[in-house]
Design a protein around this motif. Structure first.
Motif, PDB file in Angstrom:
ATOM      1  N   VAL A 138       0.842  -1.197   0.000  1.00  0.00           N
ATOM      2  CA  VAL A 138       0.000   0.000   0.000  1.00  0.00           C
ATOM      3  C   VAL A 138       0.876   1.246   0.000  1.00  0.00           C
ATOM      4  O   VAL A 138       0.603   2.230  -0.701  1.00  0.00           O
ATOM      5  CB  VAL A 138      -0.955   0.000   1.209  1.00  0.00           C
ATOM      6  N   ARG A 139       1.957   1.219   0.770  1.00  0.00           N
ATOM      7  CA  ARG A 139       2.876   2.359   0.814  1.00  0.00           C
ATOM      8  C   ARG A 139       3.437   2.655  -0.590  1.00  0.00           C
ATOM      9  O   ARG A 139       3.510   3.812  -1.019  1.00  0.00           O
ATOM     10  CB  ARG A 139       4.025   2.080   1.786  1.00  0.00           C
ATOM     11  N   GLN A 140       3.821   1.617  -1.307  1.00  0.00           N
ATOM     12  CA  GLN A 140       4.375   1.811  -2.643  1.00  0.00           C
ATOM     13  C   GLN A 140       3.328   2.352  -3.607  1.00  0.00           C
ATOM     14  O   GLN A 140       3.628   3.207  -4.462  1.00  0.00           O
ATOM     15  CB  GLN A 140       4.957   0.495  -3.170  1.00  0.00           C
ATOM     16  N   ALA A 141       2.100   1.868  -3.482  1.00  0.00           N
ATOM     17  CA  ALA A 141       1.027   2.383  -4.328  1.00  0.00           C
ATOM     18  C   ALA A 141       0.767   3.861  -4.029  1.00  0.00           C
ATOM     19  O   ALA A 141       0.567   4.671  -4.945  1.00  0.00           O
ATOM     20  CB  ALA A 141      -0.248   1.558  -4.122  1.00  0.00           C
ATOM     21  N   GLN A 142       0.775   4.221  -2.742  1.00  0.00           N
ATOM     22  CA  GLN A 142       0.603   5.626  -2.372  1.00  0.00           C
ATOM     23  C   GLN A 142       1.733   6.485  -2.931  1.00  0.00           C
ATOM     24  O   GLN A 142       1.510   7.604  -3.413  1.00  0.00           O
ATOM     25  CB  GLN A 142       0.560   5.777  -0.850  1.00  0.00           C
ATOM     26  N   ALA A 143       2.952   5.975  -2.856  1.00  0.00           N
ATOM     27  CA  ALA A 143       4.099   6.735  -3.355  1.00  0.00           C
ATOM     28  C   ALA A 143       3.962   6.998  -4.847  1.00  0.00           C
ATOM     29  O   ALA A 143       4.280   8.099  -5.329  1.00  0.00           O
ATOM     30  CB  ALA A 143       5.395   5.979  -3.057  1.00  0.00           C
ATOM     31  N   GLY A 217      -4.290   4.617  -7.966  1.00  0.00           N
ATOM     32  CA  GLY A 217      -3.955   3.586  -8.939  1.00  0.00           C
ATOM     33  C   GLY A 217      -3.750   2.240  -8.276  1.00  0.00           C
ATOM     34  O   GLY A 217      -3.721   2.131  -7.040  1.00  0.00           O
ATOM     35  N   VAL A 218      -3.615   1.219  -9.090  1.00  0.00           N
ATOM     36  CA  VAL A 218      -3.392  -0.146  -8.610  1.00  0.00           C
ATOM     37  C   VAL A 218      -1.979  -0.554  -8.978  1.00  0.00           C
ATOM     38  O   VAL A 218      -1.607  -0.555 -10.158  1.00  0.00           O
ATOM     39  CB  VAL A 218      -4.401  -1.130  -9.226  1.00  0.00           C
ATOM     40  N   LEU A 219      -1.195  -0.883  -7.978  1.00  0.00           N
ATOM     41  CA  LEU A 219       0.191  -1.314  -8.164  1.00  0.00           C
ATOM     42  C   LEU A 219       0.376  -2.660  -7.491  1.00  0.00           C
ATOM     43  O   LEU A 219       0.161  -2.791  -6.281  1.00  0.00           O
ATOM     44  CB  LEU A 219       1.155  -0.284  -7.573  1.00  0.00           C
ATOM     45  N   ASP A 220       0.747  -3.676  -8.278  1.00  0.00           N
ATOM     46  CA  ASP A 220       0.925  -5.035  -7.743  1.00  0.00           C
ATOM     47  C   ASP A 220      -0.315  -5.486  -6.975  1.00  0.00           C
ATOM     48  O   ASP A 220      -0.216  -6.169  -5.948  1.00  0.00           O
ATOM     49  CB  ASP A 220       2.161  -5.107  -6.854  1.00  0.00           C
ATOM     50  N   GLY A 221      -1.479  -5.093  -7.471  1.00  0.00           N
ATOM     51  CA  GLY A 221      -2.734  -5.540  -6.891  1.00  0.00           C
ATOM     52  C   GLY A 221      -3.281  -4.664  -5.792  1.00  0.00           C
ATOM     53  O   GLY A 221      -4.457  -4.786  -5.427  1.00  0.00           O
ATOM     54  N   PHE A 222      -2.468  -3.759  -5.226  1.00  0.00           N
ATOM     55  CA  PHE A 222      -2.902  -2.940  -4.103  1.00  0.00           C
ATOM     56  C   PHE A 222      -3.221  -1.520  -4.569  1.00  0.00           C
ATOM     57  O   PHE A 222      -2.559  -0.958  -5.435  1.00  0.00           O
ATOM     58  CB  PHE A 222      -1.841  -2.931  -3.005  1.00  0.00           C
ATOM     59  N   CYS A 223      -4.257  -0.958  -3.939  1.00  0.00           N
ATOM     60  CA  CYS A 223      -4.794   0.337  -4.363  1.00  0.00           C
ATOM     61  C   CYS A 223      -4.199   1.490  -3.558  1.00  0.00           C
ATOM     62  O   CYS A 223      -3.822   1.326  -2.398  1.00  0.00           O
ATOM     63  CB  CYS A 223      -6.313   0.361  -4.171  1.00  0.00           C
ATOM     64  N   SER A 224      -4.169   2.645  -4.198  1.00  0.00           N
ATOM     65  CA  SER A 224      -3.842   3.895  -3.512  1.00  0.00           C
ATOM     66  C   SER A 224      -5.065   4.791  -3.550  1.00  0.00           C
ATOM     67  O   SER A 224      -6.000   4.575  -4.325  1.00  0.00           O
ATOM     68  CB  SER A 224      -2.658   4.590  -4.181  1.00  0.00           C
TER      69      SER A 224
END
Length: 355
Positions: A138-143, A217-224
């Motif tokens: 989730v942190r990476q998606a937020q970033a 957005g969705v990154l590696d399945g996790f949302c921001s």
């Protein structure tokens, strides 16, 4: 993933059932690691079986953990029944909040001798309590979304339409590796900002207006999920004052946020700040919601709920003020709840940007 199958069995027993059927894609990813769009997981005391269709033969074999994999030539529920995956189960729990009426009826036809037991939020608490790896996702998606915000700022200027800015938001997410958008971006300027979920329009931005930008957005399945409100040129004093109120409300809520509170208690922290400023009626939605494999997950931060917030939950904190015909303000971060407080996963300042 075996421990998650055990968790599902424990939840089945807690609801006096001896079988579970799960089909919601995000919950399938949580339970067994499958990232495709069509699957069915059947769990009983005898075993766990994952069924998909021929498009995902290789993908399911590579991804699924904790369950035996089978490929159905037709309807998944009918195939699972024919293979006997649910044999012996007399009461089967299904996710009432994830299942259409048609899907419920199809499953009932497949297992006519079993009672289907609708359960709301069956996996909600288990999914909400994130592992360290899930929190990092989730942190990476937020970033990523915070990077997008910085990239689109030059487009937020008088004369640019809301739709053009929204299109740039989508492009910048995909360019940076997002597989999809968490939701359709919200770009709402001036009086349209008073619509909390406004769809971007062809209306151009005007000097001095506030612009609410909500995106994920969705990154590696996790949302921001990030919202910032910016000003296109110097805003009016009442807009600055409203922004300051929302910023104080968000800071108060983040300072207070921790596992063990109820969703209502945390909502009240922010709502009280806004009410004390005389704008209580202008805060028309709840404070926040869970974010993870779905952009709207349990738990909720709302006056309507009393559930206790679990450690490891990643939740939005997004107070807002909406003054009809004038402007709107919303500031949104995602935090992870700990026993002794929270960590903010959103690396963006919240001070008002005047562009």
């Amino acid at each position: 993933m075996t421990d998650r199958i055990d968790t599902i069995r424990q939840l089945a027993a807690a609801h006096d059932t001896d079988g579970v059927v799960i089909a919601h894609p995000a919950d399938l990813r949580w339970a067994v690691g499958f990232t495709g769009s069509n699957g069915l997981l059947a769990v009983t005391e005898r075993g766990a079986w994952f069924v998909t269709d021929g498009r995902y033969t290789s993908q399911a074999a590579a991804e699924v953990e904790g369950a035996d994999v089978a490929v159905a030539p037709g309807a998944l529920a009918e195939f699972a029944s024919e293979r006997g995956y649910l044999d012996g189960a007399q009461r089967i729990a299904v996710q009432s909040d994830r299942l259409t009426v048609a899907a419920f009826e199809t499953l009932q036809e497949a297992v006519p001798d079993a009672e289907l037991v609708p359960v709301k939020d069956l996996l909600a608490e288990a999914v909400a309590a994130k592992t360290p790896g899930e929190v990092e996702a989730v942190r990476q998606a937020q970033a990523l979304t915070c990077d997008v915000f910085s990239a689109i700022l030059p487009t937020v200027q008088p004369g640019m339409s809301e739709q053009a800015i929204a299109a740039e938001i989508v492009y910048q997410h995909l360019k940076r590796g997002a597989s999809a958008m968490s939701f359709e971006p919200i770009v709402a300027a001036g009086p349209r900002g008073a619509l909390p979920h406004a769809r971007p329009s062809s209306r151009p931005l005007n000097p001095g207006e506030l612009v609410v930008i909500d995106m994920g957005g969705v990154l590696d399945g996790f949302c921001s999920d990030v919202t910032r409100t910016v000003a296109v040129g110097e805003p009016a004093e009442d807009a600055r004052e409203a922004y300051a109120v929302v910023q104080r409300a968000q800071r108060a809520a983040i300072d207070a946020a921790r596992a063990g509170l109820t969703g209502r208690q945390l909502d009240t922290v922010a709502r009280s700040v806004i009410a004390d400023a005389g704008l209580g009626d202008a805060f028309s939605h709840s404070l926040g919601h869970g974010v993870g494999l779905d952009v709207h997950e349990w738990p909720r931060l709302s006056q309507q709920v009393e559930h206790v917030l679990p450690a490891g939950a990643t939740v939005t904190v997004e107070p807002g003020v909406y003054l009809e015909g004038r402007f709107g303000v919303r500031i949104e971060d995602v935090v992870v709840l700990r026993e002794d407080g929270c960590d903010n996963l959103t690396p963006l300042p919240t001070d008002l940007l005047v562009l």
